[in-house]
Design an enzyme around this catalytic site. Structure first.
Site, mmCIF file in Angstrom:
data_model
loop_
_atom_site.group_PDB
_atom_site.id
_atom_site.type_symbol
_atom_site.label_atom_id
_atom_site.label_comp_id
_atom_site.label_asym_id
_atom_site.label_seq_id
_atom_site.Cartn_x
_atom_site.Cartn_y
_atom_site.Cartn_z
ATOM 1 N N ASP A 224 89.512 33.456 84.601
ATOM 2 C CA ASP A 224 89.969 34.142 85.452
ATOM 3 C C ASP A 224 89.028 34.163 86.718
ATOM 4 O O ASP A 224 87.846 34.676 86.426
ATOM 5 C CB ASP A 224 90.665 35.499 84.991
ATOM 6 C CG ASP A 224 91.573 36.086 85.851
ATOM 7 O OD1 ASP A 224 92.260 35.249 86.823
ATOM 8 O OD2 ASP A 224 91.597 37.320 85.699
ATOM 9 N N GLU B 62 93.274 29.651 94.796
ATOM 10 C CA GLU B 62 94.024 31.021 95.403
ATOM 11 C C GLU B 62 93.813 30.838 97.019
ATOM 12 O O GLU B 62 92.789 30.415 97.362
ATOM 13 C CB GLU B 62 93.095 32.232 94.986
ATOM 14 C CG GLU B 62 93.709 33.482 95.512
ATOM 15 C CD GLU B 62 93.001 34.779 94.944
ATOM 16 O OE1 GLU B 62 93.096 36.008 95.765
ATOM 17 O OE2 GLU B 62 92.943 34.717 93.709
ATOM 18 N N HIS C 23 94.546 44.262 92.142
ATOM 19 C CA HIS C 23 94.092 44.561 90.799
ATOM 20 C C HIS C 23 94.165 46.091 90.514
ATOM 21 O O HIS C 23 94.132 46.980 91.326
ATOM 22 C CB HIS C 23 92.768 44.020 90.717
ATOM 23 C CG HIS C 23 92.475 42.594 90.680
ATOM 24 N ND1 HIS C 23 91.282 41.897 91.465
ATOM 25 C CD2 HIS C 23 93.020 41.583 90.035
ATOM 26 C CE1 HIS C 23 91.480 40.801 91.088
ATOM 27 N NE2 HIS C 23 92.668 40.328 90.433
ATOM 28 N N HIS D 253 99.097 37.321 91.132
ATOM 29 C CA HIS D 253 97.916 37.963 90.305
ATOM 30 C C HIS D 253 98.351 39.707 90.668
ATOM 31 O O HIS D 253 99.110 39.929 91.132
ATOM 32 C CB HIS D 253 96.695 37.860 91.010
ATOM 33 C CG HIS D 253 96.015 36.446 90.785
ATOM 34 N ND1 HIS D 253 94.927 36.474 90.113
ATOM 35 C CD2 HIS D 253 96.261 35.396 90.655
ATOM 36 C CE1 HIS D 253 94.309 35.385 89.929
ATOM 37 N NE2 HIS D 253 95.159 34.545 90.135
ATOM 38 N N GLY D 254 97.463 40.369 90.072
ATOM 39 C CA GLY D 254 97.714 41.701 89.970
ATOM 40 C C GLY D 254 99.003 42.101 89.615
ATOM 41 O O GLY D 254 99.714 43.290 90.423
ATOM 42 N N SER D 255 99.656 41.903 88.647
ATOM 43 C CA SER D 255 101.192 42.029 88.484
ATOM 44 C C SER D 255 101.622 42.789 87.312
ATOM 45 O O SER D 255 102.560 42.846 86.753
ATOM 46 C CB SER D 255 101.837 40.378 88.032
ATOM 47 O OG SER D 255 101.868 40.014 89.714
ATOM 48 N N ASN E 232 99.819 37.239 85.907
ATOM 49 C CA ASN E 232 98.636 37.839 85.447
ATOM 50 C C ASN E 232 98.782 39.443 85.209
ATOM 51 O O ASN E 232 99.267 40.132 85.992
ATOM 52 C CB ASN E 232 97.399 37.649 86.470
ATOM 53 C CG ASN E 232 97.143 36.262 86.534
ATOM 54 O OD1 ASN E 232 97.445 35.439 86.135
ATOM 55 N ND2 ASN E 232 95.659 36.323 87.019
ATOM 56 N N THR F 185 95.941 45.180 83.412
ATOM 57 C CA THR F 185 96.074 46.910 83.293
ATOM 58 C C THR F 185 97.021 47.303 82.242
ATOM 59 O O THR F 185 96.600 48.416 81.711
ATOM 60 C CB THR F 185 96.236 47.319 84.804
ATOM 61 O OG1 THR F 185 95.268 46.961 85.916
ATOM 62 C CG2 THR F 185 96.815 48.748 84.854
#
Length: 359
Positions: free
Chosen positions: A83, A142, A198, A232-234, A275, A278
């Site tokens: 990653d 990206e 993120h 990303h950050g999903s 992704n 969290t």
């Protein structure tokens, strides 16, 4: 079953119209939790490792842990992904340690803090694609910087994230530029910027199109119908786990993640890799806090870790089901990396773009 490349896995996902959650991993407990969920759902898996995780756990430990998971769960196709690689060396050493896929994030310079221009991004991503494809490994690139459309700021993850504030144009991927980037670099998957970030604090309210630009995904898919899009950050930052965390001594302020239904919408428009980090961190930490709060004499680490693993598995199962990943592991026949290398060399895996219509 064997290790699978990201390209083969996402090709299968595209053929059957499903998405694949990519879970970040740092330790044994996360690995077992994810793989147990995959076994229960008959789902293929993407385990991804950040540079921070490689520093925390050590490459040797991670490599041996992946080998163990592969042996313990032989029926699950397993993609091991780097990653947010920040340079060529990060990506190549990952492949040397058995990773089947790498991300070259050239949206930021090597310091992982300074936004890069298009030329730098295309140059370094092309180089990683050339080298990785020679041995059959997949490459994710990206375009655009991951950050909040509400604030213009990004959230650093394991030291990776831009500093300062960016304007809206830098925080949204341009569809025409995306088509050019994929053609020039030959990436197998493209991470796009749509307003996600993120960490836990993604949105201050339930996101709408003003701060979560799902329409950008639709436009990119129109230009690149055969390219695998990555969100990303999903993490969705489930409210139930926020409540458990705070009920047992935590101080998590109000926040909103990416709604699962928006991710499912994205899957209909070419999103194939999602992704998630969290959500597993939050579930595990909340379960830890509950044990610490309700069993105050307990000091056996296993009594904390097992509930945390169960909590993470529950999140994974929910995502496998929602994204349509469940039921697909047994349908995949893994292609060896050597054969993937041959296909890259033959040009049969070269990306295609749809020409833009004249105005």
């Amino acid at each position: 079953m064997a290790r699978i490349t990201l390209r083969q896995l996402l090709d299968h996902a595209a053929e059957r119209s499903y998405g694949v959650p990519a879970f970040n991993i740092n330790n044994m407990e996360q690995g077992l939790a994810i793989m147990e969920a995959a076994r229960a759902c008959d789902a293929p898996v993407i385990l991804q490792v950040s540079r921070g995780a490689r520093s925390y756990a050590n490459d040797i430990m991670l490599a041996k842990m992946m080998e163990a998971l592969e042996v313990m769960y032989p029926d699950i196709p397993l993609c091991i992904h780097q990653d947010h690689g920040n340079n060529v060396a990060t990506c190549l050493t990952a492949i040397q340690h058995g990773f089947t896929s790498v991300m070259m994030d050239g949206s930021l310079k090597e310091d992982a803090k300074t936004p890069a221009d298009y030329a730098y991004n295309a140059m370094i991503t092309t180089e990683v694609s050339r080298l990785a494809h020679m041995v059959g490994a997949s490459v994710e690139g990206e375009l655009g910087c991951l950050g909040s459309l509400e604030t213009g700021h990004g959230e650093a993850e394991d030291g990776h994230g831009f500093e300062g504030a960016l304007d809206r144009s830098q925080l949204l991927t341009d569809p025409d530029e995306a088509a050019r980037f994929v053609a020039e670099t030959g990436v197998d998957a493209l991470a796009v910027a749509i307003g996600t970030s993120h960490g836990a604090y993604k949105f201050t309210r339930k996101p709408t199109g003003e701060v979560l630009a799902m329409d950008v995904i639709e436009k990119i898919h129109e230009r690149l119908p055969d390219t695998h899009i990555v969100m990303h950050g999903s993490s969705s930052v489930p409210q139930e786990w926020q409540d458990v965390f705070n009920a047992h001594g935590g101080e998590m302020r109000e926040t909103y993640g990416v709604p699962v239904e928006e991710i499912v919408r994205g899957i209909r428009f070419g999103v194939r890799k999602v992704n998630i980090d969290t959500d597993l961190r939050l579930a595990a930490a909340a379960a830890f806090r509950r044990v610490a709060d309700t069993s105050r004499t307990e000091f056996d680490p296993r009594k904390f870790l097992k509930p945390a693993m169960d909590a993470m598995s529950a999140v994974c199962k929910a995502r496998f089901e929602a994204f349509g990943t469940a039921g697909n592991a047994s349908r995949i026949k893994v292609v060896p990396m050597a054969e993937m290398a041959r296909r890259y060399a033959s040009g049969s895996l070269k990306p295609q773009a749809k020409r833009a219509e004249a105005a």
